[in-house]
Design a protein around this motif. Structure first.
Motif, PDB file in Angstrom:
ATOM      1  N   ALA A   1     -26.779  21.256  -5.466  1.00 57.52           N
ATOM      2  CA  ALA A   1     -27.661  22.129  -3.904  1.00 57.52           C
ATOM      3  C   ALA A   1     -29.067  21.793  -5.211  1.00 57.52           C
ATOM      4  O   ALA A   1     -29.824  21.618  -3.558  1.00 57.52           O
ATOM      5  CB  ALA A   1     -27.354  23.298  -3.886  1.00 57.52           C
ATOM      6  N   THR A   2     -29.332  22.271  -5.964  1.00 59.38           N
ATOM      7  CA  THR A   2     -30.758  22.120  -6.633  1.00 59.38           C
ATOM      8  C   THR A   2     -30.785  20.882  -7.601  1.00 59.38           C
ATOM      9  O   THR A   2     -31.846  20.393  -8.033  1.00 59.38           O
ATOM     10  CB  THR A   2     -30.861  23.258  -7.138  1.00 59.38           C
ATOM     11  N   GLY A   3     -30.373  19.605  -7.071  1.00 61.18           N
ATOM     12  CA  GLY A   3     -30.065  18.446  -7.263  1.00 61.18           C
ATOM     13  C   GLY A   3     -29.648  17.770  -8.574  1.00 61.18           C
ATOM     14  O   GLY A   3     -29.848  17.198  -9.301  1.00 61.18           O
TER      15      GLY A   3
ATOM     16  N   GLY B   1     -28.729  22.818 -14.897  1.00 61.13           N
ATOM     17  CA  GLY B   1     -28.818  23.502 -13.978  1.00 61.13           C
ATOM     18  C   GLY B   1     -27.316  23.083 -13.632  1.00 61.13           C
ATOM     19  O   GLY B   1     -26.672  23.850 -13.330  1.00 61.13           O
TER      20      GLY B   1
ATOM     21  N   LEU C   1     -37.328  23.170 -12.132  1.00 60.85           N
ATOM     22  CA  LEU C   1     -36.651  22.639 -12.412  1.00 60.85           C
ATOM     23  C   LEU C   1     -37.019  21.035 -12.829  1.00 60.85           C
ATOM     24  O   LEU C   1     -36.509  20.834 -14.340  1.00 60.85           O
ATOM     25  CB  LEU C   1     -34.914  22.298 -11.389  1.00 60.85           C
ATOM     26  N   THR C   2     -37.885  20.347 -12.708  1.00 59.76           N
ATOM     27  CA  THR C   2     -37.870  18.875 -12.658  1.00 59.76           C
ATOM     28  C   THR C   2     -38.538  18.732 -13.860  1.00 59.76           C
ATOM     29  O   THR C   2     -38.209  17.384 -14.736  1.00 59.76           O
ATOM     30  CB  THR C   2     -38.331  18.255 -11.227  1.00 59.76           C
TER      31      THR C   2
ATOM     32  N   ASN D   1     -26.730  22.213 -10.367  1.00 63.21           N
ATOM     33  CA  ASN D   1     -25.552  22.991  -9.275  1.00 63.21           C
ATOM     34  C   ASN D   1     -26.433  21.373  -7.921  1.00 63.21           C
ATOM     35  O   ASN D   1     -27.388  21.453  -8.382  1.00 63.21           O
ATOM     36  CB  ASN D   1     -26.781  23.855  -8.948  1.00 63.21           C
TER      37      ASN D   1
ATOM     38  N   SER E   1     -41.379  22.385  -8.221  1.00 62.01           N
ATOM     39  CA  SER E   1     -40.043  21.376  -8.538  1.00 62.01           C
ATOM     40  C   SER E   1     -40.361  22.038 -10.145  1.00 62.01           C
ATOM     41  O   SER E   1     -39.733  21.120 -10.973  1.00 62.01           O
ATOM     42  CB  SER E   1     -39.767  20.826  -8.285  1.00 62.01           C
TER      43      SER E   1
ATOM     44  N   PRO F   1     -40.980  27.514  -4.776  1.00 65.38           N
ATOM     45  CA  PRO F   1     -40.833  28.990  -5.736  1.00 65.38           C
ATOM     46  C   PRO F   1     -42.797  28.643  -6.151  1.00 65.38           C
ATOM     47  O   PRO F   1     -42.951  27.875  -5.763  1.00 65.38           O
ATOM     48  CB  PRO F   1     -40.541  27.591  -6.879  1.00 65.38           C
TER      49      PRO F   1
ATOM     50  N   THR G   1     -42.289  32.165 -12.118  1.00 64.03           N
ATOM     51  CA  THR G   1     -40.091  31.418 -12.725  1.00 64.03           C
ATOM     52  C   THR G   1     -40.900  31.186 -14.044  1.00 64.03           C
ATOM     53  O   THR G   1     -39.415  30.882 -15.139  1.00 64.03           O
ATOM     54  CB  THR G   1     -40.221  29.770 -11.947  1.00 64.03           C
TER      55      THR G   1
END
Lengths: 553, 399
Positions: B159-161, B155, B364-365, B157, B362, B71, B76
């Motif tokens: 798949a993304t943790g 999220g 998202l983290t 999801n 990451s 990413p 983002t």
């Protein structure tokens, strides 16, 4: 005043329409007024407040205040179309060829800069003179305007010179680029009669000397009669009539103009003098009062009898308002006492009983600051009713309605309004109603009409006179306007520098011989005669006006 | 070519574009006043903003993932910010539309004159208030409930943790972040509100009293306030909190002490303001009239002065609320504020702060601490929007 109409036209306004924005709609302020000004001519614009005088005056410079726009018509200044002129073109004109003198010089000067610095700014910015030339010219102008110490006064800050001097310095500033047109927006309204004369004489002198055209905006007819070649009367954005000064004064055509002229004729019949042994309602005895360590009142004594009006006159700083503060107890005097109905009042208002406080009420000059802007009329008048009379609920409402009836305002429309929704005259009436609500015996009226237009002021005076006859009130009427004194007073007290100079019944006071100071005050009141100022100046000598003559006393 | 050269070239290009734009505008509109009287600086400003917008669109359209699949953090985060801005703008617009058609005629009129920013502010404050009041009903879990999965990413999801049961993820010991954010509104905002209110009651009444009484009372109060204000407020609060923690036998008592300490420290600012505002009102003739009528101090302060001081005080209330709120968050961040297990945004930022280091790999983290920080930032901005609007309205009334 020679005939100027034969000279070339300087400013031409055709069917000018101006609108102001309020509550998201454009409301008309000026509805199609024509105005023609020739070179070197002085035009007087008169009308009540809200007539659009100032708006029209500013439009003559191609300028409008924020939220105001010129919606139609044309303004041509010396061949330049001011309505469509670019900002750059206007910048070249304003200050250089068109100048403006505001009502309050004190508010218009920047307090952080010296007078001469502000004076030199425009000529230097317009490139008409270097800084040194502009300063030299400024001193010359100060001399022409007969300011004291012309060589030094320019190097003072605005707060270091008096109001009248500041106003003249502002005229000098407007003259700094030798403009073709000056707009005077009520330049003497905020001044005392004695200072007013100096400023009027200075303006007239310098306008004639430099052959400047001027628009002179005022609501004082006697003033405009001295200054203008022609007079234009405005009423709510419409022109009422226009003609040259003499014919306007001698035979006004329209009813409205006649009513303006008639205002000064209101006069109350003389009352018989009070009985010799009568106890005065208020008796001020040998008062000496001080702010800090400096005495501002010296041994002041006067009596006010029941049902009578005592006018206290004098210029600002003479101690009129301080005397009122002593009577109300806001300023406990150093020496002397105040009696109410023969009983000595405690000197400090905090020590007076509720009933003693109730007996002495006050009406203020500025109705704007005298009424709490966040309270409705009902609350403002209702509070003293509840506080002193203990009335509540229905009976309080009825009493408030009754009071509103007394001041000639219909209760149902006004009870729930805020002061900001009233006109100046209506606000002053509310102030009167609040004083009446306490059912007092004595009311101090501190310059109650000086912030009002003449028609409105006359209404207030008639109301006060009627209330006095109905309720037997006594008034202490503080004013610097001798026309007001003439119409309402029974007795007159003249004050100067904290001393009572002269006092007595009104007819006596207006009949010579006077104390020299009374004489100065009386002769300084402008009269509705276009030659008055000329004659007065001749009589007093050119260098002997205002300050100079006051010093001789 | 270095970045600086590029910026310089861009600025020159903008400067030229501004001149050309103004020239074309004048020609095209036949010298309309808008272009004719436009100073060059204004034209430059327009050109600059235009250039900025073009850059924003270009940057938004850059790929968010490199060809290798990693990413790109900058793009983002920028996309998130743009999305949030658009969503907030639409929400504010819809909210204002709703306000214009629902409610009493007074509120409808209020909304008709409301700028979008103020509508947004009101909306955010309303949402926060609802969340805070009904937190136990809205939050999916309790604020102290611990789950098995720690550090689940937002999220939902897998798949993304993420974890569908925890849409905003979990913290290091497995507490649901969504629930803690909602409870955090209750604790942080609620306590901040009480504290600010206390500061205003204290500082406001003393300030007005000083303005009316003047003399020795005014001197005494003002000098005391000067002394308190001379000490840096956060350090002073920390010091007092340390002392207070010695007396606090239970953790809730520490919270009560904190409310009082911050209220006293902040009341000094309120005192200054209300004294200054009061001084201006006290010299009015209507106050003199009330004094001469023989009114008491209470009537003078609360019935004559206070109604005229609402506008500046309310504006100050909004700002002060933000400051108090940030002070509480800072104190919690430093460990002496709101005590665990109570959820609090400041503590949440502190606990999750180290995840910000993963931003480059990451996004998202890194979002974990940003959510709590964003909650603080959003409320601060919203309150300030509303305050600006109220200030504007009150100054408009004076004209």
């Amino acid at each position: 005043m020679t005939d100027t109409t034969a000279r070339p036209v300087l400013l031409q306004m055709r069917d000018i329409r101006i609108e102001g924005r309020s509550d998201e709609t454009w409301t008309p302020i000026i509805n199609g007024v024509d105005l023609t000004l020739h070179k070197g001519e002085v035009l007087g614009l008169i009308g009540e407040s809200g007539a659009g005088k100032s708006t029209l005056g500013l439009a003559a410079m191609g300028f409008t205040r924020d939220g105001v726009r010129i919606s139609g018509g044309s303004i041509t200044f010396d061949g330049i179309d001011l309505v469509n002129a670019s900002a750059e073109q206007k910048r070249q004109l304003l200050g250089k060829r068109i100048a403006y003198v505001a009502q309050s010089a004190a508010a218009s000067f920047n307090p952080a800069h010296k007078l001469i610095d502000q004076h030199a700014e425009a000529p230097v910015a317009h490139g008409t003179a270097t800084r040194a030339e502009a300063e030299e010219d400024g001193i010359e102008l100060y001399r022409k305007l007969r300011l004291p110490n012309p060589d030094e006064i320019g190097f003072r800050y605005p707060h270091q010179v008096s109001g009248g001097q500041l106003q003249r310095a502002m005229v000098a500033m407007a003259m700094s680029c030798r403009p073709d047109l000056i707009i005077f927006d009520e330049p003497t309204t905020a001044l005392d009669v004695t200072t007013q004369i100096e400023v009027l004489a200075a303006i007239r002198h310098i306008v004639a000397e430099f052959d400047t055209a001027a628009i002179y905006i005022t609501h004082d007819l006697a003033v405009v009669a001295q200054m203008a070649d022609r007079i234009k009367v405005l009423l709510r954005g419409d022109e009422v009539e226009e003609s040259d000064t003499r014919s306007m004064l001698e035979q006004p055509q329209e009813d409205y103009t006649k009513s303006l002229w008639a205002v000064r004729e209101f006069q109350r019949p003389d009352k018989p003098p009070p009985a010799v042994d009568a106890t005065p309602v208020i008796s001020v005895q040998g008062i000496t009062a001080a702010y800090g360590k400096i005495d501002v009142l010296h041994d002041v004594s006067f009596d006010i009898h029941a049902g009578r009006t005592v006018a206290v006159v004098g210029e600002s700083g003479s101690g009129k308002s301080t005397a009122a503060r002593v009577i109300t107890g806001l300023l406990p005097p150093r020496v002397g006492q105040v009696e109410l109905d023969g009983e000595t009042l405690p000197l400090d208002y905090r020590k007076r009983s509720k009933d003693q406080l109730r007996q002495v009420q006050m009406i203020y000059q500025m109705a704007d600051t005298a009424l709490n802007p966040r309270k409705t009329i009902g609350e403002i008048i209702g509070r003293p009713v509840q506080f002193y009379m203990g009335l509540r609920g229905r009976r309080k409402r009825d009493r408030v309605a009754e009071l509103l009836d007394q001041i000639e305002l219909p209760p149902e429309t006004y009870l729930d309004r805020l002061p900001s929704e009233l006109s100046g005259g209506q606000k002053q009436r509310i102030g009167i109603a609040r004083a009446l609500a306490a059912e007092p015996r004595f009311i101090i009226c501190d310059e109650v009409t000086s912030a009002l237009d003449q028609l409105v002021a006359e209404g207030i005076l008639r109301l006060l006179a009627r209330l006095q006859d109905e309720l037997g009130l006594s008034y202490m009427f503080i004013t610097h306007d001798l026309a007001t004194v003439r119409s309402i007073a029974d007795e007159v007290v003249v004050m100067k520098d904290g001393r009572v100079v002269e006092q007595g019944p009104k007819p006596e006071m207006f009949r010579p011989p006077h104390h020299p100071y009374t004489d100065l005050l009386l002769s300084s009141v402008p009269e509705m005669d276009p030659d008055w100022l000329t004659n007065l100046l001749k009589e007093r000598g050119v260098d002997d006006i205002g300050d100079a003559s006051a010093d001789k006393i | 070519m270095s970045v600086w050269t590029m910026i310089l070239i861009a600025l020159v290009a903008i400067a030229v574009a501004a001149w050309v734009g103004r020239f074309v505008g004048r020609r095209a509109t036949g010298n309309a006043p808008r272009f004719r009287d436009m100073p060059y600086a204004v034209a430059f400003g327009y050109a600059f903003v235009l250039a900025l917008l073009v850059w924003a669109v270009w940057y938004y359209l850059q790929p968010a993932v490199t060809e290798a699949g990693a990413p790109v953090a900058g793009v983002t985060f920028f996309r998130w910010a743009v999305h949030a801005l658009i969503v907030f703008a639409i929400a504010a617009f819809l909210f204002r539309l709703l306000g214009r058609h629902v409610g009493t005629s007074a509120t409808r009129k209020l909304f008709r004159h409301m700028p979008l920013t103020a509508a947004f502010g009101v909306l955010v404050i309303l949402v926060y208030a609802i969340l805070a009041i009904f937190a136990p009903l809205i939050a999916p879990y309790g604020q102290a409930v611990v789950f098995d999965q720690v550090n689940a990413l937002p999220g939902g999801n897998p798949a993304t943790g993420g974890n569908p049961a925890h849409p905003l993820g979990t913290d290091q010991i497995g507490r649901d972040l969504l629930s803690r954010l909602i409870y955090g509104a209750q604790n942080t905002v609620g306590i901040a509100f009480v504290t600010t209110l206390l500061a205003f009651v204290l500082g406001g009444s003393l300030g007005f009293l000083a303005a009316v009484l003047r003399g020795w009372f005014d001197q005494l109060m003002s000098r005391a306030v000067d002394v308190l204000m001379a000490i840096p407020s956060l350090i002073f609060a920390l010091l007092l909190m340390t002392i207070a923690s010695a007396w606090a036998t239970q953790s809730w008592m520490l919270t009560v002490y904190m409310v009082f300490i911050i209220a006293v420290i902040d009341s000094t600012r309120v005192f200054r303001l209300s004294r200054a505002v009061g001084m201006n009102i006290v010299v009015m003739d209507y106050i003199e009239a009330a004094k001469l009528r023989g009114e008491g101090l209470g009537y003078l302060i609360f019935r004559e002065i206070l109604p005229n001081a609402y506008a500046p005080l309310l504006a100050e209330f909004g700002l002060r609320f933000c400051f108090v709120f940030l002070t509480i968050a800072s104190l919690s961040f430093l460990g002496v504020g709101i005590q665990p297990p109570l959820a609090d945004w400041g503590t949440m930022v502190r606990d999750l702060a180290q995840f910000i280091n993963f931003a480059a790999f990451s996004p998202l983290t890194a979002a974990l601490p940003i959510m709590a920080a964003g909650a603080i930032a959003l409320l601060t901005v919203a309150v300030n929007f509303v305050v600006d609007w109220m200030l504007h309205r009150s100054s408009g009334l004076k004209e």
